[in-house]
Enzyme design. Structure first.
Site, PDB file in Angstrom:
ATOM      1  N   GLY A 242       0.755  -1.241   0.000  1.00 44.95           N
ATOM      2  CA  GLY A 242       0.000   0.000   0.000  1.00 44.95           C
ATOM      3  C   GLY A 242       0.787   1.294   0.000  1.00 44.95           C
ATOM      4  N   CYS A 360      10.276  -2.942  -9.193  1.00 45.52           N
ATOM      5  CA  CYS A 360      11.550  -2.704  -8.515  1.00 45.52           C
ATOM      6  C   CYS A 360      12.523  -3.789  -8.957  1.00 45.52           C
ATOM      7  CB  CYS A 360      11.385  -2.679  -6.992  1.00 45.52           C
ATOM      8  SG  CYS A 360      10.600  -4.136  -6.296  1.00 45.52           S
TER       9      CYS A 360
END
Length: 406
Positions: A242, A360
């Protein structure tokens, strides 16, 4: 009357129990490192992070010690508690496993093999591959990035709070080193503050009340690239845990409709906790696989962030989580397939204007290859890496819909 020295069953410390469950979820690739740490039910996140990080970084050595000591063969009762055994051996290597009789049974069992493991550890450290790695690895530290949650406080007020505490604000300089009392405002992300490496904020009042969020600069760029306008509908396709959702909430504002989608029920609970902690109660949460969300039921969606599960190969200080069957390439292929599926589904929303795809990861299989498979590859993409940007390795592609004709 002399008191009996008999000790009833002693419980394993909560830190070790939580760490073993967290380690298991990471090694099974059920959770990412960050997601697993955030979801863990333990108040001391710093201690938990250090313990799990060390266990993963030294996983090869720990497996070697388990094999050489034959602890699982000789102590069959703890064979089913392998993650806990790994955590306890980690503590043994860190010199933090106390040798006394008032300990839980699993701890006493591991301590029985202390001498054998210490000898095995010495042999492991002398292996040529390990000596070569130690001689050639140079660790340069990354700054501590702190995002100000503007749903709680303005950046100017947060800076004033720090100045009143005695901190010293310095101009942003990528080449300069910050001392433990310095901080700077980031030159790209407006509400991001930069501190000296390893600066801790876990007990700071602004961290405890949800104003300070520890988030890497590269991770912030994905939400910034989406540039959601206030009062519009924004969808986060793979939202948990989140961090990016909370930033989108800050950027879009409470007047916007924000939808966070997460297919895992467990991770969805983690997502709800984070949104509540950071004052984002107005975000709608869908516990659903994004690829099964009907685009026609969300015709007001104009902005979509696609940040799917990835290998995490770009994370600073990355340690590879071992694949027991050697199927790392299969894992990459599986990730890439799902990433492409999610991105293509986002393009089906009838009124979406802008999509940001980010990972990422530094693997082209998860980045350029995914985007180029979904559309003719554009030049609107950003790559971050530690050497050039002092951030995690990150990939961001911006996809915009252009309507032609009348």
């Amino acid at each position: 009357m002399e008191q009996s020295s008999f000790v009833h069953s002693v419980k394993v410390p909560k830190l070790y129990k939580v760490a073993s469950k967290t380690l298991q979820s990471i090694e099974s690739h059920e959770e990412s490192f960050k997601g697993a740490i955030f979801a863990a039910k333990h108040p001391n996140k710093k201690a938990l992070t250090a313990l799990i990080s060390t266990s993963l970084q030294r996983s090869e050595e720990i497996n070697y010690l388990i094999k050489k000591s034959k602890i699982l063969e000789k102590e069959q009762r703890i064979e089913s508690q392998l993650p806990l055994v790994k955590i306890l051996i980690t503590e043994l290597l860190r010199g933090k496993l106390v040798d006394n009789q008032r300990q839980a049974k699993p701890i006493l069992t591991v301590l029985k093999y202390k001498e054998a493991m210490e000898k095995a550890s010495l042999k492991f450290s002398r292996k040529p591959s390990n000596l070569e790695e130690k001689d050639t690895t140079i660790m340069v530290e990354k700054p501590r990035y702190v995002r100000v949650n503007t749903l709680k406080m303005t950046v100017d007020d947060a800076v004033e709070h720090l100045l009143n505490e005695g901190w010293i604000e310095k101009p942003y300089d990528t080449t300069g080193e910050l001392t433990v009392t310095d901080f700077s405002r980031d030159d790209v992300v407006d509400n991001l503050l930069v501190f000296a490496p390893k600066q801790t904020f876990y007990k700071h009042p602004l961290y405890l009340n949800g104003t300070f969020i520890l988030q890497d600069k590269a991770s912030c760029l994905a939400a910034m690239a989406l540039k959601p306008r206030t009062g519009r509908c924004v969808l986060d396709a793979c939202a948990a845990p989140g961090m990016k959702t909370t930033f989108l909430s800050s950027l879009a504002g409470t007047d916007s409709r924000i939808i966070a989608v997460e297919k895992s029920a467990k991770r969805c609970n983690t997502l709800k906790e984070m949104l509540n902690q950071y004052g984002c109660e107005f975000v709608e949460v869908l516990n659903q696989d994004f690829t099964e969300v009907d685009p026609l039921s969300y015709e007001d969606v104009e902005y979509i962030l696609v940040d799917p599960s990835c290998s995490g190969s770009g994370m600073y200080g990355r340690f590879d989580v071992p694949y027991q069957d050697g199927s790392k390439q299969d894992r990459l292929h599986s990730l890439s397939f799902y990433q492409q599926k999610v991105l293509c589904h986002a393009m089906k929303f009838p009124n979406v204007k802008r999509i940001v795809y980010s990972t990422c990861s530094i693997n082209s299989e998860e980045n350029e290859d995914v985007v180029s498979a979904a559309l003719s590859f554009a030049e609107m993409c950003v790559k971050c890496d530690f050497d050039n940007d002092r951030t995690d390795g990150f990939f961001i592609a911006v996809i915009e819909r252009i309507r032609r004709g009348g």
